[in-house]
Design an enzyme around this catalytic site. Structure first.
Site, PDB file in Angstrom:
ATOM      1  N   LYS A 206      35.514  42.860  33.093  1.00  0.00           N
ATOM      2  CA  LYS A 206      36.266  43.543  32.111  1.00  0.00           C
ATOM      3  C   LYS A 206      35.553  44.356  31.322  1.00  0.00           C
ATOM      4  CE  LYS A 206      40.054  41.346  32.641  1.00  0.00           C
ATOM      5  NZ  LYS A 206      40.965  41.402  33.811  1.00  0.00           N
TER       6      LYS A 206
HETATM    7  C1  PLP Z   1      46.335  41.598  32.347  1.00  0.00           C
HETATM    8  C2  PLP Z   1      45.840  40.363  32.074  1.00  0.00           C
HETATM    9  N1  PLP Z   1      45.874  39.024  31.314  1.00  0.00           N
HETATM   10  C3  PLP Z   1      45.309  38.316  31.092  1.00  0.00           C
HETATM   11  C4  PLP Z   1      44.148  38.064  31.883  1.00  0.00           C
HETATM   12  C5  PLP Z   1      43.636  36.568  31.878  1.00  0.00           C
HETATM   13  O1  PLP Z   1      42.220  36.775  31.521  1.00  0.00           O
HETATM   14  P1  PLP Z   1      40.972  35.628  31.883  1.00  0.00           P
HETATM   15  O2  PLP Z   1      40.800  35.759  33.313  1.00  0.00           O
HETATM   16  O3  PLP Z   1      39.943  35.761  30.969  1.00  0.00           O
HETATM   17  O4  PLP Z   1      41.898  34.177  31.620  1.00  0.00           O
HETATM   18  C6  PLP Z   1      43.581  39.011  32.633  1.00  0.00           C
HETATM   19  C7  PLP Z   1      42.241  38.701  33.305  1.00  0.00           C
HETATM   20  O5  PLP Z   1      41.906  38.402  34.395  1.00  0.00           O
HETATM   21  C8  PLP Z   1      44.393  40.118  32.778  1.00  0.00           C
HETATM   22  O6  PLP Z   1      43.796  41.143  33.764  1.00  0.00           O
END
Ligand code: PLP
Length: 386
Positions: A206
């Protein structure tokens, strides 16, 4: 400043990376090694001073009233839904073209996701379809329209002005899914302050990534921050033993907070380089390839740079032959994934479906040279002509 002055220089034959965490690590490695030593010395692997430091820096950067570091972007979405008290029979509106975490978060909180189509230009939630879907829910007896989760896809802020208007008209709360957009802006305001509650992710690739899982919830109201801190530690009060409400283990490790704090120090320079890379793509592809449309007042974070190409497989293969990595986010819309099929609207989500067939993400990170971006454009434009 000219684009060339802001991007980094690399040898002409340097391989093009889709993301480049190695180059980034090299710039902060000595500082990180110093931080490892500090953490090993104090031994507070959970709840160490790095957590408070990271939260303070997130507030300082974005102007949010409070920030709560959590264990992942997914937790950053689930926990506000718990805090707002949503559960059985509550409808939460989400776009049908997003990462599966957005839908899972709603279901894990016990609520029901209602899928909204996207705007074909921005790939983000279409506020007009949101209005239609709310009306539909209001016409049923079994669901109450409660909240909306706009997603800032690829780093482009959703249309918060229009979504807020629709949400206000129907008494809906907004929890922004800003997992992909830390560092973006709308009308001069940073992502993290565009909704009452915003969730972001520190997944390593990210824009503000850690070296493992992590995330943060940015809020406008300090009381909400305190409530989320309790939920983060199994709903406990100050003694951290007795649950006074339902919560989860939503904590972010000291180590991840240290990495994120360190990366915040170089974040603005990296953000500028992403903007320059995107402007080179924009200039080269204008009128030839459909790019994500950015309206006046929006400053994307450029977590990803995504275009639409009708003959995607063939174009992707040609880019790959030329040593150019690409990725597809996402080739299946939410309502076509087995876990969420039961939430598919009767007539589907035509724009989500079309996007899933056509989107292609090109290399985007702060350690690209201007030459590399031109090479990607030359190859892409060549592939489209044949
Ligand atoms: C749009 C979106 N929402 C939620 C997430 C969830 O984040 P994480 O992978 O840190 O749980 C991500 C990332 O992977 C995402 O791209």
């Amino acid at each position: 400043m000219a684009a060339a002055e802001k991007m980094i220089d690399l040898p002409a034959d340097a391989p093009i990376q889709f993301f480049d965490l190695k180059a980034q690590q090299a710039t902060i490695r000595p500082a990180l090694e110093q931080r490892w030593t500090t953490i090993l010395d104090h031994g507070r692997y959970i709840g160490g001073p790095e957590v408070d430091e990271c939260e303070a820096k997130l507030c300082e950067f974005t102007g949010a009233a409070d920030a709560v570091a959590v264990g992942s972007g997914t937790q950053a979405l689930v926990m506000p839904l718990i805090a707002l008290g949503y559960g059985h029979g509550d409808a939460v509106f989400i776009p049908g073209f997003t990462y599966n975490a957005t839908a899972n978060a709603v279901l894990l909180a016990g609520a029901t996701p209602v899928l909204v189509d996207i705007d074909p230009g921005t790939f983000n939630m279409d506020p007009e379809d949101l209005e239609r879907k709310i009306q539909r829910v209001k016409g049923t007896r079994n669901l109450r329209a409660r909240a909306v989760i706009p997603v800032d896809l690829y780093g482009l802020p959703a249309n918060y002005t229009a979504i807020q208007e629709v949400a206000d008209a129907h008494g809906l709360r907004i929890v922004a899914d800003a997992a992909q957009s830390f560092g973006g802006k709308q009308e001069g305001k940073w992502i993290g302050t565009l909704a009452e509650i915003s969730a972001t992710s520190f997944y390593p690739t990210k824009t503000l990534g850690g070296y493992g899982d992590g995330g943060a919830i940015l809020v406008r109201d300090k009381e909400m921050g305190d409530l989320l801190r309790s939920i983060r530690w199994h709903g406990t009060g100050d003694n951290r033993k007795e649950s006074i409400r339902v919560g989860i283990n939503g904590r972010c490790d000291s180590i991840q907070c240290a990495v994120v704090s360190e990366k915040l120090d170089i974040f603005e320079a990296e953000r500028q380089r992403r903007i320059v890379a995107a402007s080179v793509y924009d200039q080269r592809l204008a009128g030839k390839v459909e790019t994500q449309s950015v309206k006046q007042g929006d400053e994307p974070a450029y977590g990803l740079y995504t275009v639409r190409v009708p003959d995607r497989d063939a174009v992707r293969a040609k880019l790959s032959e030329a040593g150019i990595p690409t990725a597809i986010y996402y080739d299946t819309p939410i309502h076509q994934m087995p876990a969420f099929e039961q939430f598919a609207p009767a007539r589907g989500l035509p724009e989500c479906e079309r996007a899933s067939r056509e989107v292609l993400s090109l290399p985007m990170h702060p350690y690209l040279s201007e030459d590399q971006v031109h090479r990607v454009c030359d190859t892409l434009l060549g592939a489209l002509q044949r």
